[in-house]
Write a protein that holds these residues in place. Structure first.
Motif, PDB file in Angstrom:
ATOM      1  N   VAL A  53       0.365  -0.963  -0.194  1.00  0.00           N
ATOM      2  CA  VAL A  53       0.519   0.120   0.256  1.00  0.00           C
ATOM      3  C   VAL A  53       1.183   1.323  -0.207  1.00  0.00           C
ATOM      4  CG1 VAL A  53      -1.059   1.275   1.415  1.00  0.00           C
ATOM      5  CG2 VAL A  53      -2.006  -0.576   1.261  1.00  0.00           C
ATOM      6  N   VAL A  54       0.161   2.125  -0.732  1.00  0.00           N
ATOM      7  CA  VAL A  54       1.087   3.492  -0.809  1.00  0.00           C
ATOM      8  C   VAL A  54      -0.423   4.410   0.155  1.00  0.00           C
ATOM      9  CG1 VAL A  54       2.331   5.498  -2.054  1.00  0.00           C
ATOM     10  CG2 VAL A  54       2.615   2.983  -2.859  1.00  0.00           C
ATOM     11  N   ALA A  55       0.354   4.803   1.470  1.00  0.00           N
ATOM     12  CA  ALA A  55      -0.079   5.854   1.947  1.00  0.00           C
ATOM     13  C   ALA A  55       0.172   7.373   1.521  1.00  0.00           C
ATOM     14  CB  ALA A  55      -0.412   5.858   3.624  1.00  0.00           C
ATOM     15  N   VAL A  56      -0.334   7.906   0.814  1.00  0.00           N
ATOM     16  CA  VAL A  56      -0.471   9.548   0.616  1.00  0.00           C
ATOM     17  C   VAL A  56      -1.326  10.670   1.867  1.00  0.00           C
ATOM     18  CG1 VAL A  56      -0.134  11.285  -1.366  1.00  0.00           C
ATOM     19  CG2 VAL A  56      -0.289   8.432  -1.683  1.00  0.00           C
ATOM     20  N   PRO A  57      -0.224  11.409   2.093  1.00  0.00           N
ATOM     21  CA  PRO A  57      -0.947  12.206   3.010  1.00  0.00           C
ATOM     22  C   PRO A  57      -1.556  13.626   1.918  1.00  0.00           C
ATOM     23  CG  PRO A  57       1.526  11.746   3.483  1.00  0.00           C
ATOM     24  CD  PRO A  57       1.389  11.517   1.816  1.00  0.00           C
ATOM     25  N   SER A  58      -2.820  14.267   2.675  1.00  0.00           N
ATOM     26  CA  SER A  58      -3.804  14.651   2.103  1.00  0.00           C
ATOM     27  C   SER A  58      -2.911  15.858   1.975  1.00  0.00           C
ATOM     28  CB  SER A  58      -4.889  15.390   2.910  1.00  0.00           C
ATOM     29  OG  SER A  58      -4.177  15.877   4.225  1.00  0.00           O
ATOM     30  N   ASP A  59      -1.895  16.443   2.037  1.00  0.00           N
ATOM     31  CA  ASP A  59      -2.109  17.618   1.714  1.00  0.00           C
ATOM     32  C   ASP A  59      -0.466  17.273   1.100  1.00  0.00           C
ATOM     33  OD1 ASP A  59       0.214  16.932   2.984  1.00  0.00           O
ATOM     34  OD2 ASP A  59       1.366  18.791   3.980  1.00  0.00           O
ATOM     35  N   SER A  60      -0.201  16.375  -0.238  1.00  0.00           N
ATOM     36  CA  SER A  60       0.897  16.110  -1.062  1.00  0.00           C
ATOM     37  C   SER A  60       0.209  15.316  -2.544  1.00  0.00           C
ATOM     38  CB  SER A  60       1.875  14.067  -0.730  1.00  0.00           C
ATOM     39  OG  SER A  60       2.932  14.074  -1.498  1.00  0.00           O
ATOM     40  N   SER A  61       0.914  15.990  -3.136  1.00  0.00           N
ATOM     41  CA  SER A  61       0.681  15.538  -4.137  1.00  0.00           C
ATOM     42  C   SER A  61       1.479  14.997  -5.566  1.00  0.00           C
ATOM     43  CB  SER A  61       0.187  17.351  -5.259  1.00  0.00           C
ATOM     44  OG  SER A  61       1.837  18.269  -5.771  1.00  0.00           O
ATOM     45  N   ARG A  62       2.752  14.442  -4.822  1.00  0.00           N
ATOM     46  CA  ARG A  62       3.413  13.977  -5.925  1.00  0.00           C
ATOM     47  C   ARG A  62       2.977  13.045  -6.457  1.00  0.00           C
ATOM     48  NH1 ARG A  62       9.576  11.926  -4.386  1.00  0.00           N
ATOM     49  NH2 ARG A  62       9.438  13.765  -2.602  1.00  0.00           N
ATOM     50  N   VAL A  63       2.352  11.695  -6.115  1.00  0.00           N
ATOM     51  CA  VAL A  63       2.033  10.726  -6.755  1.00  0.00           C
ATOM     52  C   VAL A  63       1.031  11.290  -7.952  1.00  0.00           C
ATOM     53  CG1 VAL A  63       0.221   8.664  -6.460  1.00  0.00           C
ATOM     54  CG2 VAL A  63       1.664   9.195  -4.771  1.00  0.00           C
ATOM     55  N   ASP A  64       0.270  11.971  -7.550  1.00  0.00           N
ATOM     56  CA  ASP A  64      -0.803  13.195  -8.513  1.00  0.00           C
ATOM     57  C   ASP A  64       0.216  13.104  -8.935  1.00  0.00           C
ATOM     58  OD1 ASP A  64      -3.077  12.567  -6.767  1.00  0.00           O
ATOM     59  OD2 ASP A  64      -2.767  14.291  -5.506  1.00  0.00           O
TER      60      ASP A  64
END
Length: 413
Positions: free
Chosen positions: A394-405
């Motif tokens: 699983v990749v869990a992305v912080p709500s304030d991060s856009s890096r994966v997007d």
């Protein structure tokens, strides 16, 4: 709190024979043997079934009594500081130097002597301490420098690794050139040159080493709980020339500081080694936990951008001890298994609630975990319970991060 440096490769149990020789009277090393107090028959009996032999005084050790099988015991050999390389060869060459293998370690602080002996005998050049006069801390460091296992060397397009012969991870390195290449490919595409990465459960470096190769100003803190595996990890980091970009620590992480855990070795798969709470009073030396927050603070690293945790079901323990680290909003990469979580007293729902409470959105690494291509794919995951596999990443992305997007949901590393 203070962090006590845990020696790499220290034996988790008994079976260590220490030859103190002329030094043993001045050391407090428990059980050290010498030429005055140990007859040869007793020494040979001790070597039967020994896990390791530590020779602090090579000149007084009775090499002539060693049987051929005794040289199969992993050895830490401290060379005499009073002899140069030529004299050491004359005294010990045929006796022991020519019989050493990659699972042994030679302790020699003088660079020119070490260089000459490595060139002539192919000796392993270990990270060593000055053998001018041992104390218990020095002995632990010497013991730390070796790996208990006989190791294979595997060359891949992502690095060269020493790995235990016959192990699942070794087979995957040979077949796929990596371990869990699907999620690794995604991280290779995601990582930036200045990233700070914490790799919890780093094993022998199959993730830390490829990621560090992409860094310029960044750094990897590679944490491995099992001492023998951490020693192999340190060797692999050095063999790939990455000492300046990877810090290796033998750290067993947990929710609290100082909890005693016992290793549970997975047959044929060192990557599946788990640690369980100690329920017995004896039976080997337990390993002590530290909180990730304390380790990070001790290392003095900048806030991590990526935190990978693969600890065979103890993920919740690590995360509960990492609130300060998590407050810096790293991207989490977690291996998830409901059965492994249950073995540690946690449920899948507990992890889901924790991730929700900390504001993470979830994506899952899709496709085969192991393959040879550089392809990777991520799929949005509404809930951990929705994933069809019993074991997944699983990749869990912080709500304030856009890096994966910004990266997208599929590509090639």
């Amino acid at each position: 709190m203070s962090i006590v440096e845990t020696p790499l490769g220290r034996s988790a149990g008994g079976g260590r024979v220490i030859w103190g020789g002329r030094w043993s009277a001045s050391t407090s090393v428990g059980g050290a043997r010498d030429g005055w107090n140990s007859d040869r028959t007793d020494l040979l009996a001790q070597l039967d079934g020994a896990a390791e032999l530590v020779v602090l005084d090579a000149l007084s050790f009775p090499w002539e009594t060693m049987r051929p099988t005794d040289f199969d015991i992993p050895m830490v050999l401290a060379l005499p500081a009073t002899l140069d390389a030529t004299a050491i060869e004359q005294v010990l060459g045929d006796v022991v130097l020519d019989r050493l293998t990659p699972h042994d370690v030679v302790v020699e602080s003088r660079e020119e002597v070490r260089r000459d002996l490595v060139a002539r005998h192919g000796l392993v050049a270990a990270r060593v301490v000055d053998p001018g006069g041992p104390d218990p801390e020095d002995v632990d460091r010497w013991i730390a420098a070796r790996s208990l296992a006989r190791l294979d060397e595997v060359e891949t397009d992502l690095g060269v690794y020493r790995s235990q012969a016959g192990d699942l991870i070794t087979r995957q390195l040979r077949e796929f050139g990596a371990h869990q290449r699907g999620v690794l490919n995604m991280l290779l595409a995601l990582v930036r040159p200045d990233d700070v990465i914490i790799d919890v459960g780093a094993h022998i470096g199959t993730l830390a080493i490829p990621l560090a190769q992409r860094l310029v100003d960044g750094h990897v803190l590679a944490l491995e709980g099992h001492p023998a595996t951490a020693a192999i990890l340190a060797h692999n980091v050095a063999a790939n020339g990455l000492d300046d970009r990877i810090t290796v620590r033998n750290r067993l992480l947990g929710e609290v500081d100082g909890e005693l855990l016992d290793p549970r070795l997975a047959e044929g798969n060192t990557g599946g080694t788990a640690f369980r709470r100690r329920l017995r009073a004896a039976g080997g030396e337990a390993l002590t936990t530290a909180r990730l927050d304390d380790v990070w603070d001790h290392e003095g690293l900048p806030p991590p951008t990526i935190l990978k945790v693969d600890v065979e079901g103890a993920e919740m323990r690590v995360l509960r001890g990492a609130e300060a680290v998590l407050a810096t909003s790293p991207i989490l990469v977690l291996e998830v298994s409901e059965d492994q979580l249950a073995a540690n007293g946690d449920r899948l729902e507990d992890l889901q609630t924790w991730l929700d409470d900390h504001g993470f959105r979830l994506l899952a690494s899709a496709g085969e975990r192991n393959h040879r291509s550089g392809d990777w794919e991520l799929l949005p995951l509404a809930s951990l319970r929705d994933h069809p596999d019993a074991l997944f990443d699983v990749v869990a992305v912080p709500s304030d991060s856009s890096r994966v997007d910004d990266l997208g949901l599929r590509g090639t590393a």
